[in-house]
Scaffold this motif. Structure first.
Motif, PDB file in Angstrom:
ATOM      1  N   PRO A  27      51.250  61.390  32.017  1.00  0.00           N
ATOM      2  CA  PRO A  27      50.921  62.587  31.207  1.00  0.00           C
ATOM      3  C   PRO A  27      50.784  63.794  32.243  1.00  0.00           C
ATOM      4  O   PRO A  27      50.730  63.775  33.457  1.00  0.00           O
ATOM      5  N   TRP A 268      47.574  56.291  27.663  1.00  0.00           N
ATOM      6  CA  TRP A 268      48.836  56.221  28.066  1.00  0.00           C
ATOM      7  C   TRP A 268      48.785  54.799  29.267  1.00  0.00           C
ATOM      8  O   TRP A 268      49.808  53.997  28.818  1.00  0.00           O
ATOM      9  N   ASN A 272      50.980  51.204  28.121  1.00  0.00           N
ATOM     10  CA  ASN A 272      52.076  50.949  28.851  1.00  0.00           C
ATOM     11  C   ASN A 272      52.112  49.950  29.828  1.00  0.00           C
ATOM     12  O   ASN A 272      53.016  49.415  30.585  1.00  0.00           O
TER      13      ASN A 272
END
Length: 382
Positions: A27, A268, A272
């Motif tokens: 990000p 995130w 992931n």
């Protein structure tokens, strides 16, 4: 199946306590610095300016509380021990600082003061505990800095126990994440306090400023911070399934932004990455030649499980390499570090773990050692 190479000569590899991320799309966040770290492996999944020094504001109090917790666990303090609020620590109700509001010359227990530090972010509680433990805040701050060095916070220097603005009072996102990791691991008995949403003392109820505690059930700590100099800061830990992540935001523009950015980082990371076991502990991985010992070989393995955090679905692509010191000489103690196991993904080293002797090897007698000296001499010639 994870593939392993044969033994290699011992080489020095870079320290990988904080492995570089193997994803290229972390990000983009509007702050001075941030970091996202896996709690168990210590691997950094995403970061920006993580080694740059900034004012940590009240995240400083994580070190204050950590020292108190460790003294409680060692029996050097007791939970019901009374702590006096001296004038030097007393909060006069200024709007510039957060307070527990213990009356002047009044007392509270160590455990109440600890809650005042963690939940209410009380500057008065922080200073009172510092004075109670060390006699004065300056001596306690010296203890804070010594502890920071001990646990590897290499870019941190504390000037006070509260995080109030002071010249030279600086830390980094990476160091704050490391401190959070130690609190969760070393102070597990007291870690639930970091998730408490409110605390009442002296008839005054105050809420925890960590907004994520109210909106995300996976979040269970740790500490907010804010001054005009530092901006809005937040150290957070969240556990979803078997995986725990630690995030640090420094210098966000608002209270809402530090919470929003933390949510984005955690989402995130959990979406992931996964943590997988590369190699369990206490299993023989190979044998290595030993000179001057009662035995000619030593079994090599890991003292701890080798877990690695990586992008989801990549576990089958990990390769590992045994890197062992050349010319091991007896005596060798059980658990003695004699190399490392290196894990790589797509040709990039992502983590490493010390290799140890699984059994001791005692030194041989005089004549056996002389024979090995002769063998070594001739092996060096060819």
């Amino acid at each position: 199946m994870i593939r392993k190479s044969s033994l290699a000569a011992f080489i020095l590899l870079p320290s990988l306590s904080y492995a570089a991320t193997v994803l290229t799309n972390p990000p983009e966040l509007n702050n001075n610095a941030y970091i996202l770290m896996d709690y168990e492996t210590g691997q950094v999944l995403a970061a920006k300016n993580e080694n740059n020094q900034y004012a940590p504001a009240s995240m400083t109090k994580m070190m204050t509380s950590y020292l108190v917790e460790q003294k409680l666990l060692k029996g050097e303090l007791t939970e019901d021990e009374q702590v006096r609020m001296n004038e030097s620590a007393w909060c006069r109700g200024s709007s510039r600082e957060s307070c527990m509001y213990v009356p002047l010359n009044g007392t509270a227990t160590v455990l109440e003061m600890l809650r005042g530090v963690i939940v209410q972010s009380g500057n008065d509680a922080s200073k009172a505990l510092a004075e109670h433990i060390a006699g004065n805040e300056g001596t306690f701050v010296h203890m804070m800095n010594e502890e920071a060095k001990r646990i590897g916070m290499t870019n941190t220097h504390f000037v006070n126990s509260t995080g109030m603005p002071a010249e030279g009072h600086l830390s980094t996102a990476k160091d704050m994440a490391l401190l959070a990791q130690h609190i969760i691991k070393d102070s597990s008995k007291y870690y639930p306090i970091y998730s408490e949403k409110e605390f009442t003392f002296n008839g005054i109820k105050q809420g925890n400023r960590n907004a994520l505690l109210y909106t995300d059930p996976s979040v269970d700590g740790l500490k907010t911070g804010h001054t005009d100099e530092a901006g809005f800061c937040l150290t957070t830990s969240a556990k979803r399934g078997p995986m725990r992540l630690i995030s640090v935001i420094m210098g966000a523009p608002s209270m809402n932004e530090r919470a929003k950015q933390t949510r984005e980082l955690l989402s995130w990371g959990f979406s992931n990455f996964e943590t997988v076991n590369v190699q369990p502990a206490n299993q023989s991985l190979a044998k290595a030649k030993v000179w001057f010992g009662q035995e000619n070989e030593v079994l090599i393995g890991l003292a701890e499980n080798f877990n690695v955090t990586m992008p989801k679905g990549q576990a089958s692509n990990i390769k590992t390499q045994l890197v062992v010191q050349p010319k091991l000489n007896a005596p060798l103690a059980q658990g003695q570090v004699i190399g490392k196991l290196v894990a790589s993904l797509d040709g990039k080293v992502i983590a490493e773990k010390p290799l140890v002797a699984l059994k001791p090897v005692e030194e041989a007698g005089f004549f056996s050692r002389m024979i090995d000296h002769i063998k070594q001499f001739f092996s060096n010639l060819f």
